[in-house]
Design a protein around this motif. Structure first.
Motif, mmCIF file in Angstrom:
data_model
loop_
_atom_site.group_PDB
_atom_site.id
_atom_site.type_symbol
_atom_site.label_atom_id
_atom_site.label_comp_id
_atom_site.label_asym_id
_atom_site.label_seq_id
_atom_site.Cartn_x
_atom_site.Cartn_y
_atom_site.Cartn_z
ATOM 1 N N HIS A 154 43.942 106.885 -41.340
ATOM 2 C CA HIS A 154 44.702 105.761 -41.881
ATOM 3 C C HIS A 154 45.736 106.254 -42.890
ATOM 4 N N LEU A 155 45.329 107.196 -43.746
ATOM 5 C CA LEU A 155 46.235 107.691 -44.773
ATOM 6 C C LEU A 155 47.416 108.464 -44.199
ATOM 7 N N ALA A 156 47.268 108.978 -42.992
ATOM 8 C CA ALA A 156 48.378 109.700 -42.374
ATOM 9 C C ALA A 156 49.617 108.827 -42.273
ATOM 10 N N ASP A 157 49.414 107.521 -42.125
ATOM 11 C CA ASP A 157 50.533 106.585 -42.002
ATOM 12 C C ASP A 157 50.680 105.673 -43.217
ATOM 13 N N HIS A 158 49.872 105.928 -44.253
ATOM 14 C CA HIS A 158 49.923 105.096 -45.463
ATOM 15 C C HIS A 158 49.850 106.018 -46.683
ATOM 16 N N ARG A 159 50.902 106.801 -46.858
ATOM 17 C CA ARG A 159 50.890 107.852 -47.872
ATOM 18 C C ARG A 159 52.018 107.712 -48.878
ATOM 19 N N ASP A 160 52.541 106.511 -49.073
ATOM 20 C CA ASP A 160 53.611 106.325 -50.058
ATOM 21 C C ASP A 160 53.186 106.776 -51.447
ATOM 22 N N TRP A 161 51.928 106.559 -51.775
ATOM 23 C CA TRP A 161 51.407 106.915 -53.097
ATOM 24 C C TRP A 161 51.455 108.416 -53.364
ATOM 25 N N ALA A 162 51.543 109.212 -52.288
ATOM 26 C CA ALA A 162 51.568 110.673 -52.419
ATOM 27 C C ALA A 162 52.978 111.224 -52.489
ATOM 28 N N GLY A 163 53.981 110.356 -52.466
ATOM 29 C CA GLY A 163 55.358 110.829 -52.498
ATOM 30 C C GLY A 163 55.677 111.666 -51.272
ATOM 31 N N ASP A 164 56.391 112.762 -51.467
ATOM 32 C CA ASP A 164 56.768 113.625 -50.333
ATOM 33 C C ASP A 164 55.894 114.875 -50.245
ATOM 34 N N HIS A 165 54.710 114.831 -50.883
ATOM 35 C CA HIS A 165 53.830 116.007 -50.814
ATOM 36 C C HIS A 165 53.351 116.204 -49.376
ATOM 37 N N PRO A 166 53.360 117.457 -48.859
ATOM 38 C CA PRO A 166 53.016 117.709 -47.459
ATOM 39 C C PRO A 166 51.520 117.817 -47.177
ATOM 40 N N ALA A 167 50.660 117.444 -48.105
ATOM 41 C CA ALA A 167 49.216 117.575 -47.898
ATOM 42 C C ALA A 167 48.788 116.865 -46.617
ATOM 43 N N PRO A 168 47.911 117.480 -45.819
ATOM 44 C CA PRO A 168 47.422 116.833 -44.591
ATOM 45 C C PRO A 168 46.510 115.651 -44.928
ATOM 46 N N PRO A 169 46.268 114.775 -43.952
ATOM 47 C CA PRO A 169 45.481 113.563 -44.214
ATOM 48 C C PRO A 169 44.113 113.808 -44.833
ATOM 49 N N GLY A 170 43.415 114.847 -44.410
ATOM 50 C CA GLY A 170 42.098 115.119 -44.973
ATOM 51 C C GLY A 170 42.153 115.420 -46.457
ATOM 52 N N VAL A 171 43.173 116.167 -46.859
ATOM 53 C CA VAL A 171 43.356 116.477 -48.275
ATOM 54 C C VAL A 171 43.721 115.213 -49.044
ATOM 55 N N LEU A 172 44.555 114.370 -48.446
ATOM 56 C CA LEU A 172 44.890 113.091 -49.090
ATOM 57 C C LEU A 172 43.621 112.294 -49.371
ATOM 58 N N ARG A 173 42.722 112.278 -48.393
ATOM 59 C CA ARG A 173 41.478 111.525 -48.553
ATOM 60 C C ARG A 173 40.634 112.089 -49.693
ATOM 61 N N ARG A 174 40.481 113.410 -49.748
ATOM 62 C CA ARG A 174 39.669 114.005 -50.810
ATOM 63 C C ARG A 174 40.316 113.784 -52.180
ATOM 64 N N ALA A 175 41.615 113.950 -52.253
ATOM 65 C CA ALA A 175 42.308 113.775 -53.528
ATOM 66 C C ALA A 175 42.226 112.332 -54.009
ATOM 67 N N LEU A 176 42.331 111.395 -53.094
ATOM 68 C CA LEU A 176 42.260 109.984 -53.474
ATOM 69 C C LEU A 176 40.858 109.632 -53.979
ATOM 70 N N ALA A 177 39.830 110.156 -53.320
ATOM 71 C CA ALA A 177 38.462 109.920 -53.780
ATOM 72 C C ALA A 177 38.249 110.532 -55.163
ATOM 73 N N PHE A 178 38.762 111.722 -55.367
ATOM 74 C CA PHE A 178 38.696 112.414 -56.652
ATOM 75 C C PHE A 178 39.334 111.561 -57.752
ATOM 76 N N TRP A 179 40.519 111.076 -57.477
ATOM 77 C CA TRP A 179 41.291 110.292 -58.450
ATOM 78 C C TRP A 179 40.599 108.979 -58.790
ATOM 79 N N THR A 180 40.162 108.247 -57.776
ATOM 80 C CA THR A 180 39.585 106.929 -58.033
ATOM 81 C C THR A 180 38.213 107.024 -58.703
ATOM 82 N N ARG A 181 37.387 107.968 -58.285
ATOM 83 C CA ARG A 181 36.047 108.062 -58.875
ATOM 84 C C ARG A 181 36.081 108.539 -60.318
ATOM 85 N N LEU A 182 36.951 109.487 -60.609
ATOM 86 C CA LEU A 182 37.044 109.941 -61.995
ATOM 87 C C LEU A 182 37.618 108.851 -62.894
ATOM 88 N N HIS A 183 38.593 108.109 -62.392
ATOM 89 C CA HIS A 183 39.128 106.994 -63.176
ATOM 90 C C HIS A 183 38.073 105.903 -63.360
#
Length: 217
Positions: A154-183
């Motif tokens: 899903h994040l592969a096509d919904h990545r506006d929050w990541a700007g133009d960073h080239p991270a693959p979808p799996g990394v986006l998922r891990r980073a988003l979980a990291f960000w939300t849980r720590l917050h």
């Protein structure tokens, strides 16, 4: 003759007054929250008329934007300063926590309940994406080949929050979980929800972090 880059006395005075206005604004936020921010109340504290302050800020929203910009810029600079020295995910997480604990009101202005009727300009989104870019780079370095998942797809096509960073979808998922849980942990701690529960919030934060980066035993 080249134009001097030095500020004029008038420009220095204007900068000083704007800084004083912002300081009073932070005090208001600490007392009553950002939604109660009032230029007229600040003017009264400074001993000037309300209209006089509008020569420095056009209105409440411009003042809030300046405070949010300052807060995001401060955090983005702190995270990036750590990132460029090779800080890993754990170190970046602690930069976030230290920054939040240093000034909870500043933290809640940008990560708490949105101010009613206020809409941040696009430039604010750009600064927040700088922070995420450093986290995405750290995740890419830590775990470049993350297994696919439905939400990652899903994040592969919904990545506006990541700007133009080239991270693959799996990394986006891990980073988003990291960000939300720590917050989530930080927000509860700063709001005082752990008070009286009998455990050390710093150890909880560390345990969540260890779980997120796969070090929990």
């Amino acid at each position: 003759m080249a134009k001097s880059d030095a500020a004029t006395p008038r420009e220095r005075y204007r900068a000083q007054v704007r800084a004083e206005i912002k300081q009073h604004a932070w005090e208001q936020i600490a007392t009553a929250g950002a939604s109660a921010l009032s230029l007229n109340a600040i003017a009264k504290r400074m001993g000037v008329s309300g209209p006089a302050l509008y020569r420095y800020f056009a209105g409440r929203d411009e003042l809030i934007t300046e405070l949010i910009r300052d807060a995001y810029r401060s955090l983005a600079d702190a995270v990036h300063a750590a990132a460029v020295t090779g800080a890993d995910l754990a170190a970046l997480a602690h930069v976030l926590r230290d920054w939040a604990l240093a000034d909870p009101h500043r933290y809640f202005l940008i990560y708490g309940t949105p101010v009613p009727g206020y809409h941040a300009p696009d430039e604010i989104t750009g600064i927040s994406q700088e922070i995420m870019a450093d986290l995405l780079t750290a995740w890419t370095d830590f775990e470049p080949d993350v297994p696919a998942s439905p939400f990652a797809a899903h994040l592969a096509d919904h990545r506006d929050w990541a700007g133009d960073h080239p991270a693959p979808p799996g990394v986006l998922r891990r980073a988003l979980a990291f960000w939300t849980r720590l917050h989530g942990v930080l927000s509860l701690e700063l709001a005082g929800h752990f008070t009286g529960m009998g455990f050390d919030p710093a150890l909880l934060f560390r345990a969540e972090l260890d779980g997120l980066v796969g070090r929990e035993g």
